[in-house]
Design a protein around this motif. Structure first.
Motif, PDB file in Angstrom:
ATOM      1  N   LEU A  47      47.310  31.626  48.527  1.00 39.11           N
ATOM      2  CA  LEU A  47      46.903  30.989  47.276  1.00 39.11           C
ATOM      3  C   LEU A  47      45.915  31.892  46.552  1.00 39.11           C
ATOM      4  CD1 LEU A  47      46.794  28.460  45.389  1.00 39.11           C
ATOM      5  CD2 LEU A  47      44.844  27.700  46.757  1.00 39.11           C
ATOM      6  N   GLN A  48      46.204  32.197  45.285  1.00 38.44           N
ATOM      7  CA  GLN A  48      45.316  33.013  44.475  1.00 38.44           C
ATOM      8  C   GLN A  48      45.124  32.368  43.110  1.00 38.44           C
ATOM      9  OE1 GLN A  48      47.873  36.709  45.478  1.00 38.44           O
ATOM     10  NE2 GLN A  48      45.880  37.564  44.859  1.00 38.44           N
ATOM     11  N   VAL A  49      43.988  32.665  42.506  1.00 39.64           N
ATOM     12  CA  VAL A  49      43.689  32.187  41.163  1.00 39.64           C
ATOM     13  C   VAL A  49      43.654  33.381  40.221  1.00 39.64           C
ATOM     14  CG1 VAL A  49      41.969  31.081  39.675  1.00 39.64           C
ATOM     15  CG2 VAL A  49      42.392  30.191  41.987  1.00 39.64           C
ATOM     16  N   ALA A  50      44.332  33.238  39.075  1.00 36.53           N
ATOM     17  CA  ALA A  50      44.264  34.244  38.017  1.00 36.53           C
ATOM     18  C   ALA A  50      43.167  33.794  37.046  1.00 36.53           C
ATOM     19  CB  ALA A  50      45.605  34.358  37.299  1.00 36.53           C
ATOM     20  N   PRO A  51      41.979  34.405  37.103  1.00 36.48           N
ATOM     21  CA  PRO A  51      40.858  33.925  36.294  1.00 36.48           C
ATOM     22  C   PRO A  51      41.033  34.252  34.813  1.00 36.48           C
ATOM     23  CG  PRO A  51      40.239  35.947  37.409  1.00 36.48           C
ATOM     24  CD  PRO A  51      41.608  35.589  37.913  1.00 36.48           C
ATOM     25  N   PHE A  52      40.318  33.492  33.994  1.00 39.59           N
ATOM     26  CA  PHE A  52      40.388  33.711  32.547  1.00 39.59           C
ATOM     27  C   PHE A  52      40.035  35.144  32.173  1.00 39.59           C
ATOM     28  CE2 PHE A  52      39.322  28.962  32.009  1.00 39.59           C
ATOM     29  CZ  PHE A  52      40.669  28.630  31.930  1.00 39.59           C
ATOM     30  N   ASP A  53      39.079  35.727  32.904  1.00 39.42           N
ATOM     31  CA  ASP A  53      38.606  37.051  32.492  1.00 39.42           C
ATOM     32  C   ASP A  53      39.596  38.176  32.810  1.00 39.42           C
ATOM     33  OD1 ASP A  53      38.296  37.447  35.216  1.00 39.42           O
ATOM     34  OD2 ASP A  53      36.101  37.327  35.193  1.00 39.42           O
ATOM     35  N   MET A  54      40.778  37.842  33.354  1.00 36.38           N
ATOM     36  CA  MET A  54      41.818  38.867  33.464  1.00 36.38           C
ATOM     37  C   MET A  54      42.258  39.323  32.081  1.00 36.38           C
ATOM     38  SD  MET A  54      44.397  37.710  36.558  1.00 36.38           S
ATOM     39  CE  MET A  54      45.638  38.867  35.989  1.00 36.38           C
ATOM     40  N   GLY A  55      42.148  38.421  31.112  1.00 34.62           N
ATOM     41  CA  GLY A  55      42.460  38.778  29.729  1.00 34.62           C
ATOM     42  C   GLY A  55      43.842  39.364  29.561  1.00 34.62           C
ATOM     43  N   ASP A  56      43.920  40.512  28.877  1.00 36.98           N
ATOM     44  CA  ASP A  56      45.222  41.104  28.587  1.00 36.98           C
ATOM     45  C   ASP A  56      45.801  41.869  29.775  1.00 36.98           C
ATOM     46  OD1 ASP A  56      43.587  43.322  28.636  1.00 36.98           O
ATOM     47  OD2 ASP A  56      43.799  43.799  26.512  1.00 36.98           O
ATOM     48  N   ARG A  57      45.146  41.837  30.926  1.00 39.38           N
ATOM     49  CA  ARG A  57      45.718  42.439  32.131  1.00 39.38           C
ATOM     50  C   ARG A  57      46.730  41.505  32.791  1.00 39.38           C
ATOM     51  NH1 ARG A  57      40.500  42.601  33.353  1.00 39.38           N
ATOM     52  NH2 ARG A  57      40.813  41.655  35.410  1.00 39.38           N
ATOM     53  N   ARG A  58      46.843  40.306  32.262  1.00 37.16           N
ATOM     54  CA  ARG A  58      47.758  39.318  32.830  1.00 37.16           C
ATOM     55  C   ARG A  58      49.200  39.684  32.451  1.00 37.16           C
ATOM     56  NH1 ARG A  58      46.022  34.153  33.980  1.00 37.16           N
ATOM     57  NH2 ARG A  58      44.146  34.720  32.838  1.00 37.16           N
ATOM     58  N   PRO A  59      50.068  40.001  33.419  1.00 41.39           N
ATOM     59  CA  PRO A  59      51.439  40.420  33.100  1.00 41.39           C
ATOM     60  C   PRO A  59      52.380  39.258  32.788  1.00 41.39           C
ATOM     61  CG  PRO A  59      51.091  40.517  35.454  1.00 41.39           C
ATOM     62  CD  PRO A  59      49.758  40.167  34.851  1.00 41.39           C
ATOM     63  N   LEU A  60      51.975  38.027  33.111  1.00 45.48           N
ATOM     64  CA  LEU A  60      52.793  36.845  32.842  1.00 45.48           C
ATOM     65  C   LEU A  60      51.981  35.836  32.044  1.00 45.48           C
ATOM     66  CD1 LEU A  60      54.351  36.318  36.391  1.00 45.48           C
ATOM     67  CD2 LEU A  60      55.552  37.187  34.378  1.00 45.48           C
TER      68      LEU A  60
END
Length: 276
Positions: free
Chosen positions: A198-211
């Motif tokens: 289980l992992q969380v994609a935090p808000f501060d990933m910003g534009d690094r989010r691929p999906l």
């Protein structure tokens, strides 16, 4: 033959089932009465199912598959009739999910069904019924389906299940503090299982989010791949490996950028304690 009702499979799941049943019966060269005799019902019943006036039960579909030698084609099609609250493609995806060796999912805004507590699922469903987006009967279907999907993932041996949740899933309040508290506790328990990540994609990933939209990727027991993605109004099941591999690559990139499981559990526990 000239007086046969024309069936439009796009009209409803029942119509699609009826068209498939009629086609399979025609291939055998049987009348409705001849098929009815083989599966223990009346020709009138067969006619009602074929024209979409009577929805098929799972038992009816299984009996018809056996008589017609059609594998599980009718049983699989009957799931779409039973789960009328589902988007196109989702019932077939769920059938594959129940047999998958590996399940990977990314969700945005809401805890995914396979991880929902009964109270969380009931609250979401009740709100959908209140808005008129589904009927109460469809709401019952959804809740039943959540239970069925969760049970299928507890089979032996269990599948490997990888989950990445957008931070919005954790911070969107559903059903009040007690419901959310229990739901967050369920996530921590899930992360502790030996076959899960289980992992969380935090808000501060910003534009690094691929999906940016929810995605489900399955690895079947034969190691083939398929994916399922939803928009607001439809679902898309993809079986072509060449189309699924780029999505799997994006999922792996998402996992690399997301918080580790330890960091993710720490964030969840902070939210359980009421700290930002």
């Amino acid at each position: 033959m000239a007086n046969r009702n024309e069936l439009d499979p796009e009209k409803s799941p029942s119509a699609a089932f009826g068209l498939l049943l009629r086609r399979l019966r025609d291939e055998k060269g049987w009348t409705q009465d001849e098929l009815a005799e083989r599966i223990g019902c009346s020709g009138t019943h067969i006619s009602a199912v074929e024209t979409g006036r009577r929805p098929p039960t799972t038992q009816f579909a299984a009996s018809a598959d056996k008589a017609l030698g059609s594998g599980d084609k009718l049983v699989r099609q009957s799931r779409a009739v039973r789960y009328t609250a589902l988007l196109e493609g989702s019932s077939e995806y769920i059938a594959h999910e129940s047999r998958a060796a590996e399940v990977r999912l990314y969700e945005v805004g809401v805890i995914p069904g396979i991880l929902q507590t009964p109270e969380y699922a009931s609250t979401l469903t009740a709100r959908a019924v209140e808005r008129g987006s589904i009927t109460s009967e469809q709401g019952e279907e959804r809740l039943s389906l959540v239970t069925t999907r969760q049970a299928s993932l507890r089979r032996t041996p269990p599948p490997l299940v990888f989950v990445v949740l957008d931070e919005s899933c954790l911070r969107r309040p559903v059903g009040g503090p007690a419901v959310m508290g229990d739901q967050l506790a369920r996530l921590v328990d899930f992360a502790a299982l030996p076959n899960t990540v289980l992992q969380v994609a935090p808000f501060d990933m910003g534009d690094r989010r691929p999906l940016s939209l929810p995605l489900y990727v399955l690895t079947t027991p034969s190691r083939s791949l398929l994916s399922y993605a939803e928009s607001a109004h439809r679902g898309q099941l993809e079986r072509e490996t060449a189309s699924v591999v780029p999505l799997l690559t994006a999922y792996h990139q998402l996992q690399a950028e997301a918080l580790s499981q330890a960091e993710s559990v720490a964030m969840i526990n902070q939210l359980r304690k009421g700290t930002p």
